[in-house]
Design a protein around this motif. Structure first.
Motif, PDB file in Angstrom:
ATOM      1  N   ILE A 270       0.846  -1.194   0.000  1.00 35.79           N
ATOM      2  CA  ILE A 270       0.000   0.000   0.000  1.00 35.79           C
ATOM      3  C   ILE A 270       0.879   1.241   0.000  1.00 35.79           C
ATOM      4  O   ILE A 270       0.661   2.186  -0.772  1.00 35.79           O
ATOM      5  CB  ILE A 270      -0.941   0.000   1.218  1.00 35.79           C
ATOM      6  CG1 ILE A 270      -1.950  -1.141   1.130  1.00 35.79           C
ATOM      7  CG2 ILE A 270      -1.671   1.346   1.323  1.00 35.79           C
ATOM      8  CD1 ILE A 270      -2.906  -1.212   2.301  1.00 35.79           C
ATOM      9  N   GLY A 271       1.911   1.247   0.876  1.00 31.32           N
ATOM     10  CA  GLY A 271       2.825   2.374   0.903  1.00 31.32           C
ATOM     11  C   GLY A 271       3.564   2.549  -0.403  1.00 31.32           C
ATOM     12  O   GLY A 271       3.767   3.678  -0.876  1.00 31.32           O
ATOM     13  N   MET A 272       3.960   1.446  -1.021  1.00 31.05           N
ATOM     14  CA  MET A 272       4.648   1.511  -2.300  1.00 31.05           C
ATOM     15  C   MET A 272       3.732   2.085  -3.379  1.00 31.05           C
ATOM     16  O   MET A 272       4.146   2.930  -4.196  1.00 31.05           O
ATOM     17  CB  MET A 272       5.120   0.117  -2.699  1.00 31.05           C
ATOM     18  CG  MET A 272       5.882   0.074  -4.016  1.00 31.05           C
ATOM     19  SD  MET A 272       6.369  -1.615  -4.471  1.00 31.05           S
ATOM     20  CE  MET A 272       4.764  -2.342  -4.803  1.00 31.05           C
ATOM     21  N   SER A 273       2.468   1.663  -3.365  1.00 32.58           N
ATOM     22  CA  SER A 273       1.512   2.180  -4.349  1.00 32.58           C
ATOM     23  C   SER A 273       1.301   3.681  -4.174  1.00 32.58           C
ATOM     24  O   SER A 273       1.204   4.425  -5.168  1.00 32.58           O
ATOM     25  CB  SER A 273       0.174   1.440  -4.217  1.00 32.58           C
ATOM     26  OG  SER A 273       0.320   0.066  -4.489  1.00 32.58           O
ATOM     27  N   CYS A 274       1.254   4.129  -2.924  1.00 30.48           N
ATOM     28  CA  CYS A 274       1.076   5.563  -2.667  1.00 30.48           C
ATOM     29  C   CYS A 274       2.310   6.352  -3.104  1.00 30.48           C
ATOM     30  O   CYS A 274       2.189   7.452  -3.659  1.00 30.48           O
ATOM     31  CB  CYS A 274       0.794   5.798  -1.186  1.00 30.48           C
ATOM     32  SG  CYS A 274      -0.833   5.239  -0.644  1.00 30.48           S
ATOM     33  N   ASP A 275       3.506   5.818  -2.855  1.00 25.97           N
ATOM     34  CA  ASP A 275       4.730   6.496  -3.285  1.00 25.97           C
ATOM     35  C   ASP A 275       4.781   6.642  -4.802  1.00 25.97           C
ATOM     36  O   ASP A 275       5.261   7.657  -5.325  1.00 25.97           O
ATOM     37  CB  ASP A 275       5.963   5.727  -2.804  1.00 25.97           C
ATOM     38  CG  ASP A 275       6.227   5.924  -1.318  1.00 25.97           C
ATOM     39  OD1 ASP A 275       5.620   6.838  -0.729  1.00 25.97           O
ATOM     40  OD2 ASP A 275       7.029   5.154  -0.756  1.00 25.97           O
ATOM     41  N   LEU A 276       4.300   5.621  -5.497  1.00 26.15           N
ATOM     42  CA  LEU A 276       4.323   5.643  -6.961  1.00 26.15           C
ATOM     43  C   LEU A 276       3.085   6.296  -7.562  1.00 26.15           C
ATOM     44  O   LEU A 276       3.031   6.524  -8.773  1.00 26.15           O
ATOM     45  CB  LEU A 276       4.448   4.215  -7.494  1.00 26.15           C
ATOM     46  CG  LEU A 276       5.729   3.463  -7.088  1.00 26.15           C
ATOM     47  CD1 LEU A 276       5.668   2.025  -7.590  1.00 26.15           C
ATOM     48  CD2 LEU A 276       6.965   4.165  -7.614  1.00 26.15           C
ATOM     49  N   GLY A 277       2.081   6.581  -6.714  1.00 19.79           N
ATOM     50  CA  GLY A 277       0.855   7.190  -7.224  1.00 19.79           C
ATOM     51  C   GLY A 277       0.000   6.236  -8.029  1.00 19.79           C
ATOM     52  O   GLY A 277      -0.769   6.652  -8.895  1.00 19.79           O
ATOM     53  N   GLU A 278       0.117   4.941  -7.742  1.00 21.10           N
ATOM     54  CA  GLU A 278      -0.640   3.936  -8.483  1.00 21.10           C
ATOM     55  C   GLU A 278      -1.821   3.435  -7.658  1.00 21.10           C
ATOM     56  O   GLU A 278      -1.844   3.568  -6.434  1.00 21.10           O
ATOM     57  CB  GLU A 278       0.269   2.756  -8.852  1.00 21.10           C
ATOM     58  CG  GLU A 278       1.421   3.131  -9.759  1.00 21.10           C
ATOM     59  CD  GLU A 278       2.340   1.963 -10.038  1.00 21.10           C
ATOM     60  OE1 GLU A 278       2.194   0.921  -9.341  1.00 21.10           O
ATOM     61  OE2 GLU A 278       3.206   2.075 -10.917  1.00 21.10           O
TER      62      GLU A 278
END
Length: 347
Positions: free
Chosen positions: A296-304
């Motif tokens: 979830i954090g990775m998706s937020c960092d990438l804006g995906e």
């Protein structure tokens, strides 16, 4: 054309009318004073000769004249939902984005996100629109659209992504008013309002501005440990004093779910029962527990979109269940809001 700001009126930190400050009198109120905020202030017979007469006569009276304009502007928004938490660091902005993404998985639903965290706007980064610029026309400000999801944040009007916002309460309240009064939200099924931690300026402003156009309710976010629950209790108390319906409580980061084996580990131990026990104690609905998934954090960092990238993850299923519970609290059909053949429909 870049937006411009004017210094708004000062605020008084009270629930009844937080955006209206008592006039600064130069002498004590006389015995038969009608009151410096009354309609007769400065014009009554007893005001003759009072040193405060001119101050009282020129002070603004009555309710905020912009409230009807805000109500008219938001007439096309069906459900206005606040996302609150008295505690910082519980993932409130992240959850707001995930709720918006979950609603937006239904192409027939239009959802908006209003970022009222003036000093720490993170919503644009999570939606990968931080480099966008707000367009201003004669009809108002146009929010940034991502398919069927609209977003408005102060980040869009800052000179750079690293620029600090060093504002006092009155100026922050003035920007929130502009977000409601001047933004062309159009027809939305849901407007999610992400708020900063606490129970002060921004929360009072949103409540006051939206009171006549009706707030559907608030989603309160917590993590399992008692340190978080302590502050969340204050947020629940604020909602009750302000007359805001609590749609439910979400326990975020309830467990850590391994992306490889999906084994669950309790990272933040619920020493007093966690969010579920707090919801039962306070008599509010428990919408669900969202596991701590690093993706979830990775998706937020990438804006995906986490829902597009990892549709089979336990966190994705938990988030959709939270949205269905929220829809149920709003009197909507959960299966129509977030269609899913495997959804467990309650009631």
């Amino acid at each position: 054309m870049a937006p411009s700001f004017e210094e708004p009126e000062p605020v008084e930190d009270v629930l009844t009318n937080p955006l209206k400050q008592k006039p600064q009198l130069v002498a004590p109120e006389p015995e038969h004073c009608p009151g410096p905020e009354s309609q007769q202030a400065g014009t009554a017979d007893s005001c003759a000769g009072c040193p405060n007469q001119q101050i009282c006569a020129s002070a603004p009276k009555g309710s905020d004249p912009d409230i009807p304009l805000i109500t008219a502007r938001l007439a096309g928004v069906k459900h206005k939902i606040l996302v609150l938490s008295g505690k910082g660091g519980v993932g409130k902005s992240t959850l707001t984005v995930q709720l918006a993404r979950a609603f937006a998985t239904n192409p027939d639903i239009n959802v908006g996100v209003m970022d009222t965290d003036i000093c720490g706007p993170s919503i644009p980064k999570m939606l990968r629109v931080e480099d966008e610029t707000v367009h201003v026309s004669s009809t108002g400000w146009t929010p940034i659209w991502i398919d069927n999801l609209a977003v408005m944040s102060i980040q869009f009007i800052l000179p750079s992504r690293d620029a600090a916002v060093i504002w006092r309460g009155p100026k922050k309240n003035g920007l929130i008013k502009k977000f409601l009064k001047d933004v062309e939200w159009g027809d939305l099924d849901f407007l999610l309002v992400d708020t900063p931690p606490g129970t002060s300026d921004e929360h009072l402003s949103v409540n006051t501005f939206l009171r006549e156009s009706h707030i559907a309710g608030a989603v309160v976010v917590t993590t399992p440990q008692e340190v978080s629950l302590l502050d969340v209790r204050k947020e629940i108390d604020f909602c009750r004093k302000a007359g805001i319906r609590i749609l439910g409580l979400v326990e975020n980061m309830s467990l850590f779910v391994c992306p490889k084996c999906t084994h669950a580990t309790e990272i933040f131990k619920a020493t007093t029962g966690g969010g579920r026990a707090l919801a039962a104690e306070m008599g509010i609905p428990f919408l669900g527990a969202v596991p701590l998934d690093p993706r979830i954090g990775m998706s937020c960092d990438l804006g995906e979109s986490f829902f597009d990238a990892f549709p089979d993850s336990p966190a994705c299923a938990a988030l959709k269940q939270v949205v269905r519970g929220l829809a149920q609290q709003l009197g909507l059909d959960p299966g129509e809001v977030v269609p899913d053949a495997d959804a467990v429909r309650e009631g």
